[in-house]
Write a protein that holds these residues in place. Sequence first.
Motif, PDB file in Angstrom:
ATOM      1  N   ILE A  64       3.395  -1.001  -2.834  1.00  0.00           N
ATOM      2  CA  ILE A  64       3.539  -2.159  -3.746  1.00  0.00           C
ATOM      3  C   ILE A  64       4.833  -2.084  -4.562  1.00  0.00           C
ATOM      4  O   ILE A  64       5.230  -3.057  -5.186  1.00  0.00           O
ATOM      5  N   GLY A  65       5.447  -0.908  -4.596  1.00  0.00           N
ATOM      6  CA  GLY A  65       6.674  -0.746  -5.369  1.00  0.00           C
ATOM      7  C   GLY A  65       6.366  -0.366  -6.804  1.00  0.00           C
ATOM      8  O   GLY A  65       5.216  -0.471  -7.255  1.00  0.00           O
ATOM      9  N   PRO A  66       7.412   0.049  -7.544  1.00  0.00           N
ATOM     10  CA  PRO A  66       7.182   0.572  -8.900  1.00  0.00           C
ATOM     11  C   PRO A  66       6.867  -0.516  -9.922  1.00  0.00           C
ATOM     12  O   PRO A  66       6.337  -0.228 -10.984  1.00  0.00           O
TER      13      PRO A  66
ATOM     14  N   ALA B  19      -0.688  -3.908  -0.584  1.00  0.00           N
ATOM     15  CA  ALA B  19       0.534  -4.669  -0.287  1.00  0.00           C
ATOM     16  C   ALA B  19       0.188  -6.141  -0.087  1.00  0.00           C
ATOM     17  O   ALA B  19       0.931  -7.033  -0.516  1.00  0.00           O
ATOM     18  N   ARG B  20      -0.946  -6.400   0.541  1.00  0.00           N
ATOM     19  CA  ARG B  20      -1.357  -7.811   0.751  1.00  0.00           C
ATOM     20  C   ARG B  20      -1.685  -8.486  -0.583  1.00  0.00           C
ATOM     21  O   ARG B  20      -1.453  -9.684  -0.750  1.00  0.00           O
ATOM     22  N   VAL B  21      -2.259  -7.721  -1.510  1.00  0.00           N
ATOM     23  CA  VAL B  21      -2.568  -8.294  -2.821  1.00  0.00           C
ATOM     24  C   VAL B  21      -1.280  -8.819  -3.447  1.00  0.00           C
ATOM     25  O   VAL B  21      -1.225  -9.922  -3.987  1.00  0.00           O
TER      26      VAL B  21
ATOM     27  N   TYR C 107      -6.213   1.235   2.248  1.00  0.00           N
ATOM     28  CA  TYR C 107      -5.981   0.895   0.828  1.00  0.00           C
ATOM     29  C   TYR C 107      -4.536   0.451   0.610  1.00  0.00           C
ATOM     30  O   TYR C 107      -4.271  -0.535  -0.092  1.00  0.00           O
ATOM     31  N   ALA C 108      -3.607   1.192   1.206  1.00  0.00           N
ATOM     32  CA  ALA C 108      -2.181   0.885   0.986  1.00  0.00           C
ATOM     33  C   ALA C 108      -1.829  -0.487   1.544  1.00  0.00           C
ATOM     34  O   ALA C 108      -1.156  -1.295   0.888  1.00  0.00           O
TER      35      ALA C 108
ATOM     36  N   SER D 296      -7.667  -7.986   6.466  1.00  0.00           N
ATOM     37  CA  SER D 296      -6.850  -8.543   7.541  1.00  0.00           C
ATOM     38  C   SER D 296      -5.870  -9.570   6.954  1.00  0.00           C
ATOM     39  O   SER D 296      -6.126 -10.161   5.893  1.00  0.00           O
ATOM     40  N   ARG D 297      -4.786  -9.806   7.674  1.00  0.00           N
ATOM     41  CA  ARG D 297      -3.776 -10.766   7.198  1.00  0.00           C
ATOM     42  C   ARG D 297      -4.305 -12.192   7.162  1.00  0.00           C
ATOM     43  O   ARG D 297      -3.783 -13.047   6.456  1.00  0.00           O
ATOM     44  N   ARG D 298      -5.377 -12.398   7.934  1.00  0.00           N
ATOM     45  CA  ARG D 298      -6.022 -13.714   7.970  1.00  0.00           C
ATOM     46  C   ARG D 298      -6.401 -14.199   6.556  1.00  0.00           C
ATOM     47  O   ARG D 298      -6.474 -15.391   6.295  1.00  0.00           O
ATOM     48  N   CYS D 299      -6.638 -13.244   5.676  1.00  0.00           N
ATOM     49  CA  CYS D 299      -7.102 -13.602   4.321  1.00  0.00           C
ATOM     50  C   CYS D 299      -5.975 -14.182   3.460  1.00  0.00           C
ATOM     51  O   CYS D 299      -6.246 -14.871   2.471  1.00  0.00           O
ATOM     52  N   LEU D 300      -4.726 -13.923   3.856  1.00  0.00           N
ATOM     53  CA  LEU D 300      -3.608 -14.255   2.965  1.00  0.00           C
ATOM     54  C   LEU D 300      -3.399 -15.745   2.682  1.00  0.00           C
ATOM     55  O   LEU D 300      -3.273 -16.137   1.530  1.00  0.00           O
TER      56      LEU D 300
END
Length: 466
Positions: free
Chosen positions: A217-219, A160-162, A155-156, A78-82
């Motif tokens: 995440i992009g290249p 992205a959050r990572v 996963y995707a 969840s975004r809460r982790c960010l």
Amino acid sequence: MNGDPIFDPISIHDVRFRNRILRSSIGGRSCNYDGTVTDVWKNFEKRFADGGVGGIVSTTFHVNEKRRSPFQYPSIASRRCLPFLRKYLPQIQGAGEGCRYIMQIGDPGYATYVQLLPDRSAEASASDGFDLMLGYANRRRMMSDADIERSIDEYAVAAARVREAGADGVEITASKGYLVHQFLNPGINRRSDAWGGDEDRRFHFLERIMQAVRERIGPDFLLGIRLSGADFNSHPLVLALLRWPPVFMSRESWVGNDAEQMRRYALRLEALGADYLHVVAGYGFPNPRDLPGRFPFEEIRIFFDSIRHLSGKAAFRSTLLHTLPMPVWRAILNLGWHRGDEVNLDLARRMRLAVRIPVIANGGFQAYRGVRDAVATGGCDMVSMARALLANPDLVKAFFREGDDPAKAARCTQCNRCIGRTTTSPLGCYERKRFDSEAAMLEQIMAFNRADEPDVPDAAEITNRL
Ligand SMILES: Cc1cc2nc3c(=O)[nH]c(=O)nc-3n(C[C@H](O)[C@H](O)[C@H](O)COP(=O)(O)O)c2cc1C
């Protein structure tokens, strides 16, 4: 030390590591119940950065909101982790002389061991079956197409959050008997649709995750995979016999993916844009190819007792482990477990010969010469260590200063009590033999699990303000 291959920096996809040693994933109960990270988690990770490792691969951050196992492990579902990660990651990355931080993401699927209340989400797997050892759910259940698509998306989004959190890279766990591994493993994946039936289709889930993650995440963002170099499904036999369909049903069930099969998957992962492979071995967690040493029977029994309320299977398993005297169960469950050094280096070397991306070897590294030779002779590009660093968090500094090993008495004995305790107790080394006293052992454990000092004004200052 000049010219020492261990201290020769390496860049993977533009991320520069100042030496060849990574702290491998070590998870413990150091987060909040909602999976947000804490100052205790940060201080635990920081200890290894202070100790001089070139980078850290985090414990598994769970991508599925419901399958967060065990309790107080971190989540990225969840975004809460960010905001919590954004607050603490720079402190880890800036510790010591600088440390790269790679976040591992994964989903245990049916290997989910704990939930607040029993929930069907803990049954999710590639296909139907039973496993007395892994997870708490009474059975594992074949995921539908919709379940699978949802999981790929999780996963995707997590990857992205990572990136958003400020980590240096993301690692997908395709090992440990977690969900991706359940799809890859022919003994577990018995499907005959687009997601199973032959080696291509068993790979399809991971392939789709790779594509979806790369797109998000992009290249330019570092993407690695933690992969079993070979599954060894029937090892140890005692645990394999607790699985249904039976391990002896076919060669595929007995062997799982062998080294040649995994080499083919490694090539496909490279083609899909993986930046490195992190090689372990075996199926399930714990397993003796991943964690060489003894089976921590006493500690695992404490854990199984603590979750016996969750299902009929969990209650039966816990009761069963009390039916025979402890030494008998210990002897039975230790069949197939052995101490060993650099146990997966041969599998890592095999993959390294096949692919052009860097390969990280894991499993039983501790001795200076073992690490140096692995890197110098082309067995791998980097090594990762977990238990040796838990025992001696300053090991890398010792390697640098002396080019040699810590005193024999201080070394990790591979008792595996740390892994048995990780779900019930503060994370640390529980090998009493390594310490002069029990107090010294407890002191080291608590030092690993310390919160930040609160920034509180002193009493005089408060009185003055009033
Ligand atoms: C206490 C503990 C917790 C671990 N947690 C994780 C984890 O969350 N994710 C993971 O992929 N591996 C985990 N591992 C496995 C380690 O990363 C590593 O693969 C294993 O310990 C073998 O390496 P070593 O011989 O250097 O200890 C854990 C190991 C230990 C001892």
